[in-house]
Design a protein around this motif. Structure first.
Motif, PDB file in Angstrom:
ATOM      1  N   ILE A 141      49.365  45.618  30.751  1.00 47.69           N
ATOM      2  CA  ILE A 141      50.272  46.758  30.641  1.00 47.69           C
ATOM      3  C   ILE A 141      50.234  47.612  31.901  1.00 47.69           C
ATOM      4  CG2 ILE A 141      50.931  48.712  29.182  1.00 47.69           C
ATOM      5  CD1 ILE A 141      50.912  45.902  27.830  1.00 47.69           C
ATOM      6  N   THR A 142      49.056  47.700  32.516  1.00 50.73           N
ATOM      7  CA  THR A 142      48.883  48.624  33.643  1.00 50.73           C
ATOM      8  C   THR A 142      49.041  47.983  35.018  1.00 50.73           C
ATOM      9  OG1 THR A 142      46.485  48.254  33.653  1.00 50.73           O
ATOM     10  CG2 THR A 142      47.322  50.036  32.257  1.00 50.73           C
ATOM     11  N   ASP A 143      49.004  46.654  35.098  1.00 46.46           N
ATOM     12  CA  ASP A 143      49.053  46.001  36.416  1.00 46.46           C
ATOM     13  C   ASP A 143      49.801  44.675  36.317  1.00 46.46           C
ATOM     14  OD1 ASP A 143      48.672  45.065  38.963  1.00 46.46           O
ATOM     15  OD2 ASP A 143      46.495  45.281  38.977  1.00 46.46           O
ATOM     16  N   SER A 144      51.118  44.742  36.216  1.00 46.37           N
ATOM     17  CA  SER A 144      51.915  43.517  36.066  1.00 46.37           C
ATOM     18  C   SER A 144      51.823  42.590  37.272  1.00 46.37           C
ATOM     19  CB  SER A 144      53.372  43.851  35.760  1.00 46.37           C
ATOM     20  OG  SER A 144      53.940  44.656  36.765  1.00 46.37           O
ATOM     21  N   PRO A 145      51.707  43.095  38.528  1.00 47.96           N
ATOM     22  CA  PRO A 145      51.547  42.151  39.648  1.00 47.96           C
ATOM     23  C   PRO A 145      50.312  41.261  39.503  1.00 47.96           C
ATOM     24  CG  PRO A 145      52.192  44.298  40.489  1.00 47.96           C
ATOM     25  CD  PRO A 145      51.893  44.478  39.034  1.00 47.96           C
ATOM     26  N   LEU A 146      49.233  41.806  38.938  1.00 51.90           N
ATOM     27  CA  LEU A 146      48.040  40.987  38.723  1.00 51.90           C
ATOM     28  C   LEU A 146      48.333  39.868  37.719  1.00 51.90           C
ATOM     29  CD1 LEU A 146      44.375  42.024  38.408  1.00 51.90           C
ATOM     30  CD2 LEU A 146      45.379  40.666  36.571  1.00 51.90           C
ATOM     31  N   VAL A 147      49.098  40.187  36.679  1.00 49.72           N
ATOM     32  CA  VAL A 147      49.438  39.174  35.674  1.00 49.72           C
ATOM     33  C   VAL A 147      50.256  38.055  36.317  1.00 49.72           C
ATOM     34  CG1 VAL A 147      50.535  38.750  33.453  1.00 49.72           C
ATOM     35  CG2 VAL A 147      49.406  40.932  33.870  1.00 49.72           C
ATOM     36  N   VAL A 148      51.203  38.437  37.170  1.00 53.37           N
ATOM     37  CA  VAL A 148      52.022  37.437  37.869  1.00 53.37           C
ATOM     38  C   VAL A 148      51.136  36.529  38.718  1.00 53.37           C
ATOM     39  CG1 VAL A 148      53.809  37.097  39.614  1.00 53.37           C
ATOM     40  CG2 VAL A 148      54.079  38.886  37.885  1.00 53.37           C
ATOM     41  N   GLU A 149      50.208  37.131  39.453  1.00 54.05           N
ATOM     42  CA  GLU A 149      49.313  36.361  40.306  1.00 54.05           C
ATOM     43  C   GLU A 149      48.429  35.433  39.474  1.00 54.05           C
ATOM     44  OE1 GLU A 149      47.376  34.889  43.668  1.00 54.05           O
ATOM     45  OE2 GLU A 149      49.247  35.994  43.454  1.00 54.05           O
ATOM     46  N   ALA A 150      47.882  35.955  38.380  1.00 53.03           N
ATOM     47  CA  ALA A 150      47.008  35.151  37.518  1.00 53.03           C
ATOM     48  C   ALA A 150      47.772  33.988  36.902  1.00 53.03           C
ATOM     49  CB  ALA A 150      46.401  36.026  36.426  1.00 53.03           C
ATOM     50  N   ALA A 151      48.998  34.249  36.429  1.00 50.93           N
ATOM     51  CA  ALA A 151      49.803  33.185  35.823  1.00 50.93           C
ATOM     52  C   ALA A 151      50.188  32.136  36.848  1.00 50.93           C
ATOM     53  CB  ALA A 151      51.051  33.785  35.178  1.00 50.93           C
ATOM     54  N   ILE A 188      38.877  42.008  30.291  1.00 50.23           N
ATOM     55  CA  ILE A 188      39.143  41.233  31.510  1.00 50.23           C
ATOM     56  C   ILE A 188      40.220  41.971  32.293  1.00 50.23           C
ATOM     57  CG2 ILE A 188      39.849  38.998  32.421  1.00 50.23           C
ATOM     58  CD1 ILE A 188      38.947  37.816  29.692  1.00 50.23           C
ATOM     59  N   ARG A 189      39.829  42.560  33.428  1.00 48.83           N
ATOM     60  CA  ARG A 189      40.727  43.488  34.117  1.00 48.83           C
ATOM     61  C   ARG A 189      40.904  43.204  35.605  1.00 48.83           C
ATOM     62  NH1 ARG A 189      37.841  46.893  30.390  1.00 48.83           N
ATOM     63  NH2 ARG A 189      39.264  47.718  28.805  1.00 48.83           N
ATOM     64  N   THR A 190      40.273  42.150  36.112  1.00 48.31           N
ATOM     65  CA  THR A 190      40.440  41.827  37.529  1.00 48.31           C
ATOM     66  C   THR A 190      40.729  40.343  37.690  1.00 48.31           C
ATOM     67  OG1 THR A 190      38.118  41.274  37.963  1.00 48.31           O
ATOM     68  CG2 THR A 190      38.746  43.614  38.106  1.00 48.31           C
ATOM     69  N   LEU A 191      41.327  40.003  38.837  1.00 47.76           N
ATOM     70  CA  LEU A 191      41.614  38.595  39.122  1.00 47.76           C
ATOM     71  C   LEU A 191      40.320  37.810  39.268  1.00 47.76           C
ATOM     72  CD1 LEU A 191      44.033  36.734  39.537  1.00 47.76           C
ATOM     73  CD2 LEU A 191      43.896  37.209  41.983  1.00 47.76           C
ATOM     74  N   ALA A 192      39.290  38.446  39.814  1.00 47.58           N
ATOM     75  CA  ALA A 192      38.001  37.766  39.959  1.00 47.58           C
ATOM     76  C   ALA A 192      37.430  37.397  38.598  1.00 47.58           C
ATOM     77  CB  ALA A 192      37.024  38.659  40.720  1.00 47.58           C
ATOM     78  N   GLN A 193      37.529  38.295  37.627  1.00 50.90           N
ATOM     79  CA  GLN A 193      37.046  37.986  36.275  1.00 50.90           C
ATOM     80  C   GLN A 193      37.834  36.822  35.676  1.00 50.90           C
ATOM     81  OE1 GLN A 193      37.511  42.151  34.823  1.00 50.90           O
ATOM     82  NE2 GLN A 193      35.523  41.817  33.854  1.00 50.90           N
ATOM     83  N   ILE A 194      39.141  36.853  35.867  1.00 49.33           N
ATOM     84  CA  ILE A 194      39.981  35.771  35.335  1.00 49.33           C
ATOM     85  C   ILE A 194      39.556  34.438  35.931  1.00 49.33           C
ATOM     86  CG2 ILE A 194      42.334  34.859  35.269  1.00 49.33           C
ATOM     87  CD1 ILE A 194      43.283  37.825  35.324  1.00 49.33           C
ATOM     88  N   ASN A 195      39.410  34.397  37.250  1.00 53.22           N
ATOM     89  CA  ASN A 195      39.006  33.156  37.916  1.00 53.22           C
ATOM     90  C   ASN A 195      37.636  32.697  37.439  1.00 53.22           C
ATOM     91  OD1 ASN A 195      41.390  33.216  39.400  1.00 53.22           O
ATOM     92  ND2 ASN A 195      40.453  34.259  41.145  1.00 53.22           N
ATOM     93  N   ASP A 196      36.710  33.654  37.267  1.00 61.70           N
ATOM     94  CA  ASP A 196      35.354  33.315  36.814  1.00 61.70           C
ATOM     95  C   ASP A 196      35.373  32.674  35.434  1.00 61.70           C
ATOM     96  OD1 ASP A 196      34.271  34.251  39.141  1.00 61.70           O
ATOM     97  OD2 ASP A 196      33.609  36.184  38.317  1.00 61.70           O
ATOM     98  N   TRP A 197      36.217  33.178  34.553  1.00 59.29           N
ATOM     99  CA  TRP A 197      36.256  32.608  33.204  1.00 59.29           C
ATOM    100  C   TRP A 197      36.794  31.180  33.216  1.00 59.29           C
ATOM    101  CZ3 TRP A 197      33.199  33.863  29.723  1.00 59.29           C
ATOM    102  CH2 TRP A 197      32.847  35.173  29.427  1.00 59.29           C
ATOM    103  N   PHE A 198      37.798  30.927  34.038  1.00 56.74           N
ATOM    104  CA  PHE A 198      38.298  29.552  34.124  1.00 56.74           C
ATOM    105  C   PHE A 198      37.245  28.631  34.723  1.00 56.74           C
ATOM    106  CE2 PHE A 198      42.598  31.487  33.733  1.00 56.74           C
ATOM    107  CZ  PHE A 198      43.044  30.710  32.681  1.00 56.74           C
ATOM    108  N   GLU A 199      36.533  29.118  35.706  1.00 53.09           N
ATOM    109  CA  GLU A 199      35.461  28.311  36.296  1.00 53.09           C
ATOM    110  C   GLU A 199      34.344  28.059  35.288  1.00 53.09           C
ATOM    111  OE1 GLU A 199      34.103  30.119  39.869  1.00 53.09           O
ATOM    112  OE2 GLU A 199      36.024  29.926  40.912  1.00 53.09           O
TER     113      GLU A 199
END
Length: 406
Positions: free
Chosen positions: A106-116, A82-93
């Motif tokens: 590890i490679t994209d902390s801003p994405l983690v902040v946004e997802a959290a 799971i490497r994109t915000l779209a994938q994260i949103n899709d799984w919750f949906e």
């Protein structure tokens, strides 16, 4: 301590994954039957891992996992590739209770902040290590980071917990991995889980008595029948003795074991205000189980008709003295409210005060006066979606409290 059975799926089959793909172990049971067995045996939560996705294979198991999510009411956390915000949103949906991030954390902390921020309490980070260093890309690439270097920064992103897995354990003892997991857990207030460290029930018992480890993810031993989930659950729920003096850190004392005691000072004179405040408390404590929140007007059940204002005030003073922090809702506060007294007494007691206020530009005189008494302000954007508003406040408050209590 919670037991989380794990189902690793590769090409539609249940496996035990290894760092070297050729060493993967394939089990006879199907993913669907494994899930049904765990549910029957009393699992409280499951983890399902898409091994193919984690290894960036052209084919994955997304559709199968979606089907499994629809076939049970047990909370399931999904992991693997799971490497994109779209994938994260899709799984919750799709119905996932939580999403576990590995490489991308590890490679994209801003994405983690946004997802959290979008999914408070829903993001877990998986730290795989080998030789003491964090591994990414399906355990194939070694980074220059040690988990101790990352875990505090990860906590500040607002994630709900960290899973640590030593990937070099199939042929070695687990003591080193457990020691590393326990060391990591001393550095943060969020839950830390051990993974891949259970072969026998004795391993469950050993983990249960480590003071800072909140749970364990078990896969291979359950798939092979070396241990039964019912037995593991029984051990994990046994009353444990108090940890030895000195074995519990300040973070644990303030966080996991005893909780942070918060006093919520808020306008409670109307039914709407009480409902709003109770819903906010539910959101915060659901997202952050280490916090205990008292709303004095509701929880103390004082007989206001037969008690003088001074007697009521004395009860509030007693609770303020017990509190670790004070949360003040500045919206709708009035000059004659108890808030002024609560803020003043909290300041006198040296309590840290968080003020919660909307970002609306027009503020009343009482708001401005009480705002100046707060150590930190948490701003939120008002709107019709109360749940979204409470989630915004909860996420911001969690991050600030964890920083303050480092």
């Amino acid at each position: 301590m919670i037991i989380i059975p794990e189902i690793q799926i590769k090409e539609g089959k249940v496996i035990t994954g290894a760092a070297d793909e050729s060493s993967d172990i394939v089990h006879e049971i199907s993913p669907r039957q494994a899930m049904q067995n765990f549910v029957t045996d009393g699992a409280q939560v499951l983890q399902i891992v898409d091994i193919d996705a984690a290894r960036s294979k052209p084919e994955n198991n997304v559709e199968l996992i979606r089907e499994l999510l629809n076939e049970t009411d047990i909370p399931i956390q999904v992991a693997g590739g799971i490497r994109t915000l779209a994938q994260i949103n899709d799984w919750f949906e799709a119905g996932a209770a939580r999403v576990v991030l590995g490489t991308i954390a590890i490679t994209d902390s801003p994405l983690v902040v946004e997802a959290a921020s979008r999914h408070p309490g829903g993001i877990i980070v998986h730290l795989a290590t080998r030789g003491g260093y964090v591994m990414i890309d399906g355990w194939r690439t070694q980074t220059a980071f040690m988990p101790q270097d990352l875990i505090r920064d990860l906590q500040m992103t607002g994630i709900a917990g960290v899973v640590h897995k030593g990937t070099d354990l199939m042929d070695s003892e687990y003591d080193e991995a457990n020691a590393l997991t326990e060391q990591m857990s001393h550095d943060v207030s969020i839950p830390v889980y051990s993974s891949g460290t259970v072969r026998t029930l004795d391993d469950i018992a050993r983990l249960h008595y480590l003071p800072n480890i909140n749970g364990v993810i078990v896969s291979h031993a359950l798939m092979t029948g070396e241990i039964a989930l019912k037995d593991a659950l029984q051990i994990s729920t046994q009353k444990d003795a108090n940890p030895e003096p000195g074995s519990v850190t300040h973070n644990v004392n303030m966080g996991i074991h005893h909780g942070i005691r918060a006093y919520l000072a808020a306008y409670n004179s109307s039914q709407a205000a009480r409902v709003w405040n109770l819903a906010l408390r539910d959101m915060i404590t659901e997202d952050n189980p280490y916090m205990e929140i008292l709303i004095p007007q509701i929880d103390l059940e004082l007989d206001a008709e037969n008690l003088s204002r001074r007697e009521i005030q004395a009860c509030y003073e007693s609770e303020l003295e017990k509190a670790d922090i004070v949360i003040v809702i500045l919206e709708g506060v009035e000059a004659e409210a108890w808030t002024g007294f609560e803020c003043g007494y909290a300041r006198a007691q040296g309590k840290y005060i968080y003020g919660v206020i909307s970002d609306e530009p027009n503020k009343g005189a009482s708001q401005l006066r009480f705002e100046s008494m707060c150590d930190e302000l948490i701003n939120f954007t008002p709107g019709d979606d109360v749940t979204k508003t409470h989630a915004e406040i909860s996420h911001a408050l969690t991050t600030r409290v964890m920083v303050q209590n480092q």
